[in-house]
Design a protein around this motif. Structure first.
Motif, PDB file in Angstrom:
ATOM      1  N   PHE A   1      28.646  32.678  30.796  1.00  0.00           N
ATOM      2  CA  PHE A   1      29.500  31.925  31.713  1.00  0.00           C
ATOM      3  C   PHE A   1      30.758  32.700  32.076  1.00  0.00           C
ATOM      4  O   PHE A   1      31.767  32.108  32.470  1.00  0.00           O
ATOM      5  CB  PHE A   1      29.851  30.572  31.088  1.00  0.00           C
ATOM      6  N   ARG A   2      30.720  33.994  31.919  1.00  0.00           N
ATOM      7  CA  ARG A   2      31.848  34.844  32.285  1.00  0.00           C
ATOM      8  C   ARG A   2      31.362  35.880  33.300  1.00  0.00           C
ATOM      9  O   ARG A   2      30.854  36.943  32.925  1.00  0.00           O
ATOM     10  CB  ARG A   2      32.424  35.547  31.052  1.00  0.00           C
ATOM     11  N   PRO A   3      31.465  35.575  34.591  1.00  0.00           N
ATOM     12  CA  PRO A   3      30.998  36.534  35.600  1.00  0.00           C
ATOM     13  C   PRO A   3      31.816  37.822  35.558  1.00  0.00           C
ATOM     14  O   PRO A   3      33.005  37.814  35.223  1.00  0.00           O
ATOM     15  CB  PRO A   3      31.198  35.785  36.921  1.00  0.00           C
ATOM     16  N   ASN A   4      31.172  38.905  35.899  1.00  0.00           N
ATOM     17  CA  ASN A   4      31.851  40.198  35.903  1.00  0.00           C
ATOM     18  C   ASN A   4      32.955  40.235  36.948  1.00  0.00           C
ATOM     19  O   ASN A   4      32.870  39.614  38.015  1.00  0.00           O
ATOM     20  CB  ASN A   4      30.847  41.317  36.175  1.00  0.00           C
ATOM     21  N   GLU A   5      33.990  40.967  36.637  1.00  0.00           N
ATOM     22  CA  GLU A   5      35.060  41.227  37.603  1.00  0.00           C
ATOM     23  C   GLU A   5      34.571  42.288  38.578  1.00  0.00           C
ATOM     24  O   GLU A   5      34.040  43.332  38.172  1.00  0.00           O
ATOM     25  CB  GLU A   5      36.317  41.714  36.876  1.00  0.00           C
ATOM     26  N   ARG A   6      34.736  42.046  39.885  1.00  0.00           N
ATOM     27  CA  ARG A   6      34.226  42.979  40.890  1.00  0.00           C
ATOM     28  C   ARG A   6      35.291  43.266  41.943  1.00  0.00           C
ATOM     29  O   ARG A   6      36.041  42.379  42.344  1.00  0.00           O
ATOM     30  CB  ARG A   6      32.975  42.424  41.577  1.00  0.00           C
ATOM     31  N   LEU A   7      35.305  44.511  42.394  1.00  0.00           N
ATOM     32  CA  LEU A   7      36.203  44.925  43.468  1.00  0.00           C
ATOM     33  C   LEU A   7      35.445  45.910  44.340  1.00  0.00           C
ATOM     34  O   LEU A   7      35.037  46.979  43.885  1.00  0.00           O
ATOM     35  CB  LEU A   7      37.456  45.581  42.885  1.00  0.00           C
ATOM     36  N   ARG A   8      35.217  45.535  45.613  1.00  0.00           N
ATOM     37  CA  ARG A   8      34.398  46.365  46.502  1.00  0.00           C
ATOM     38  C   ARG A   8      35.242  46.942  47.635  1.00  0.00           C
ATOM     39  O   ARG A   8      36.126  46.281  48.177  1.00  0.00           O
ATOM     40  CB  ARG A   8      33.251  45.544  47.093  1.00  0.00           C
ATOM     41  N   ARG A   9      34.930  48.172  47.990  1.00  0.00           N
ATOM     42  CA  ARG A   9      35.555  48.833  49.138  1.00  0.00           C
ATOM     43  C   ARG A   9      34.445  49.395  50.029  1.00  0.00           C
ATOM     44  O   ARG A   9      33.678  50.261  49.603  1.00  0.00           O
ATOM     45  CB  ARG A   9      36.456  49.972  48.659  1.00  0.00           C
ATOM     46  N   ILE A  10      34.343  48.884  51.246  1.00  0.00           N
ATOM     47  CA  ILE A  10      33.387  49.415  52.226  1.00  0.00           C
ATOM     48  C   ILE A  10      33.994  50.664  52.859  1.00  0.00           C
ATOM     49  O   ILE A  10      35.172  50.673  53.228  1.00  0.00           O
ATOM     50  CB  ILE A  10      33.066  48.372  53.308  1.00  0.00           C
ATOM     51  N   ILE A  11      33.205  51.714  52.983  1.00  0.00           N
ATOM     52  CA  ILE A  11      33.699  52.949  53.582  1.00  0.00           C
ATOM     53  C   ILE A  11      32.762  53.366  54.708  1.00  0.00           C
ATOM     54  O   ILE A  11      31.654  52.841  54.846  1.00  0.00           O
ATOM     55  CB  ILE A  11      33.835  54.081  52.549  1.00  0.00           C
ATOM     56  N   SER A  12      33.218  54.300  55.529  1.00  0.00           N
ATOM     57  CA  SER A  12      32.368  54.827  56.603  1.00  0.00           C
ATOM     58  C   SER A  12      32.198  56.329  56.423  1.00  0.00           C
ATOM     59  O   SER A  12      33.070  57.022  55.889  1.00  0.00           O
ATOM     60  CB  SER A  12      32.962  54.518  57.979  1.00  0.00           C
ATOM     61  N   VAL A  13      31.044  56.814  56.881  1.00  0.00           N
ATOM     62  CA  VAL A  13      30.665  58.212  56.700  1.00  0.00           C
ATOM     63  C   VAL A  13      30.158  58.759  58.027  1.00  0.00           C
ATOM     64  O   VAL A  13      29.494  58.042  58.796  1.00  0.00           O
ATOM     65  CB  VAL A  13      29.565  58.344  55.625  1.00  0.00           C
ATOM     66  N   VAL A  14      30.477  60.008  58.326  1.00  0.00           N
ATOM     67  CA  VAL A  14      29.922  60.701  59.487  1.00  0.00           C
ATOM     68  C   VAL A  14      29.299  62.012  59.022  1.00  0.00           C
ATOM     69  O   VAL A  14      29.708  62.569  57.998  1.00  0.00           O
ATOM     70  CB  VAL A  14      30.984  60.989  60.566  1.00  0.00           C
TER      71      VAL A  14
END
Length: 410
Positions: free
Chosen positions: A137-150
């Motif tokens: 009952f303890r969900p993981n802590e999450r931090l997401r960053r979307i990036i772009s690539v060329v």
């Protein structure tokens, strides 16, 4: 919802710029060890993901079936910290956890399309920091960053880019179109002709001003030499060419082929260039030189019968901040540059279309020195001209709605 000033157990430090395929990227995660202990975080990981995802929904009278195919591009994981393995310096609660990833050299560019026909596709990349907690009952802590690539530009593409920026002195190629016009459903036809001159290149670098010249010529219907080129109200005889860039429009059309196994669908998107479809508005950003030709009498049926010819030239530049043209196993797209010259009457708009291949325009930067190579330098010190310009991607790309990682719940 917690205030943005509330201390967080995890903080991701990573420059929010476009990345180039082949580049070594790095950053760090600040872990507040005291808060991590309070939140029962046992381990800190970072995941780097990239994938091509295509989606096609088939509907009939009773059912709707969605077909999805995902091709992984990047699947890297790093363990940054485990409880008891490392501690902050004395007097601090913050432990700095650096990370580094090497991008493959053949990565396709970030991309997104989503059509009204329930067909969509994305090429997406993201970093995600995960703080693992013990317990059901303890969900993981999450931090997401979307990036772009060329993709990285080749040496020949970089030379072309530099030549365009310094003022193109190479060869030009032309594309022509013409139309017969009349104001009503009866009467003799007039004519209009357009010619587009653009650098003679197989591929055009993205986000680089591309010079062009657009020439419009009109000819009235055949009339007597004694007839004036203006009507009784003093207006030029039909059809008069536009003499202001505000009368012209230009757009970039993208045609996308989406595949999910043996199912194929097509989507078309239209993009305004420089934030507008009006060449006159774009002129405020880059400038448009307009030159109107002298009126000419052209004999057509003997010396006493002919047409009045008028012409106008427009010179400017256009820039394309969009994903370079690429073909993948399940997704590919093409671009078409379209100019429209409006004339009075039904069906009298003259359209000229030019297929245009877009290529990368930025080099792959050298690898940073040490794990903290970018922490003490700006990105502009790594590339001669700084990071590549941001791609024109929709908000849904940055929201990460189409990311469909196979280990999302881990």
């Amino acid at each position: 919802m917690a205030s943005s000033t509330t201390p967080q157990p995890i903080t991701l430090k990573f420059q929010n710029v476009v990345r180039v395929a082949g580049e070594t990227i790095e950053g760090s995660v600040d872990l507040n060890v005291a808060l991590a202990q309070e939140d029962h975080i046992q381990q800190l990981r970072i995941k780097f993901r990239g994938a091509i995802t295509t989606k096609i929904t088939i509907q009939d009278a009773q059912t709707s079936t969605t077909h999805i195919e995902t091709i992984p591009l990047i699947h890297s994981d790093l363990s940054l910290w485990k409880q008891g393995a490392a501690f902050p310096d004395a007097g601090s609660h913050i432990l700095v956890c650096p990370f580094r990833f090497k991008l493959s050299e053949n990565l396709p560019p970030s991309f997104h399309c989503s059509g009204h026909s329930a067909t969509g596709a994305t090429i997406s990349y993201s970093l995600e920091v995960v703080g693992d907690r013990l317990g059901l009952f303890r969900p993981n802590e999450r931090l997401r960053r979307i990036i772009s690539v060329v993709p990285a530009a080749s040496q020949s593409q970089l030379l072309v880019n530099e030549s365009l920026r310094q003022g193109w002195i190479g060869q030009w190629k032309d594309t022509k179109q013409d139309i017969k016009l009349r104001r009503g459903i009866l009467g003799h036809y007039s004519h209009a002709y357009v010619t587009l001159w653009i650098p003679d290149l197989a591929s055009f670098p993205i986000s680089t001003p591309i010079p062009f010249s657009f020439h419009i010529v009109t000819e009235t219907k055949v009339i007597d030499r004694s007839d004036r080129p203006e009507d009784k109200h003093g207006k030029p005889l039909f059809p008069a060419p536009p003499t202001s860039s505000t009368q012209l429009t230009q757009v970039l059309r993208r045609q996308t082929e989406v595949r999910v196994r043996d199912i194929i669908r097509y989507e078309e998107d239209t993009f305004d260039l420089q934030g507008t479809r009006n060449l006159g508005d774009a002129a405020q950003l880059r400038g448009v030189d307009a030159v109107v030709d002298e009126l000419q009498w052209i004999p057509k049926e003997g010396k006493d019968r002919g047409v009045w010819r008028r012409g106008a030239h427009f010179n400017s530049t256009l820039s394309f901040p969009f994903a370079p043209t690429v073909r993948t196993k399940t997704l590919d797209w093409l671009y078409v540059l379209q100019f429209v010259v409006p004339f009075p009457g039904i069906g009298n708009d003259l359209k000229l279309e030019f297929p245009i291949h877009l290529g990368p325009g930025s080099p792959c930067p050298p690898s940073p020195n040490g794990m903290h190579g970018l922490s003490s330098r700006t990105y502009a010190e790594v590339l001669p001209a700084g990071p590549p310009p941001m791609l024109d991607l929709p908000p849904s790309y940055w929201a990460g709605d189409d990311h469909d990682w196979d280990d999302e719940k881990q």
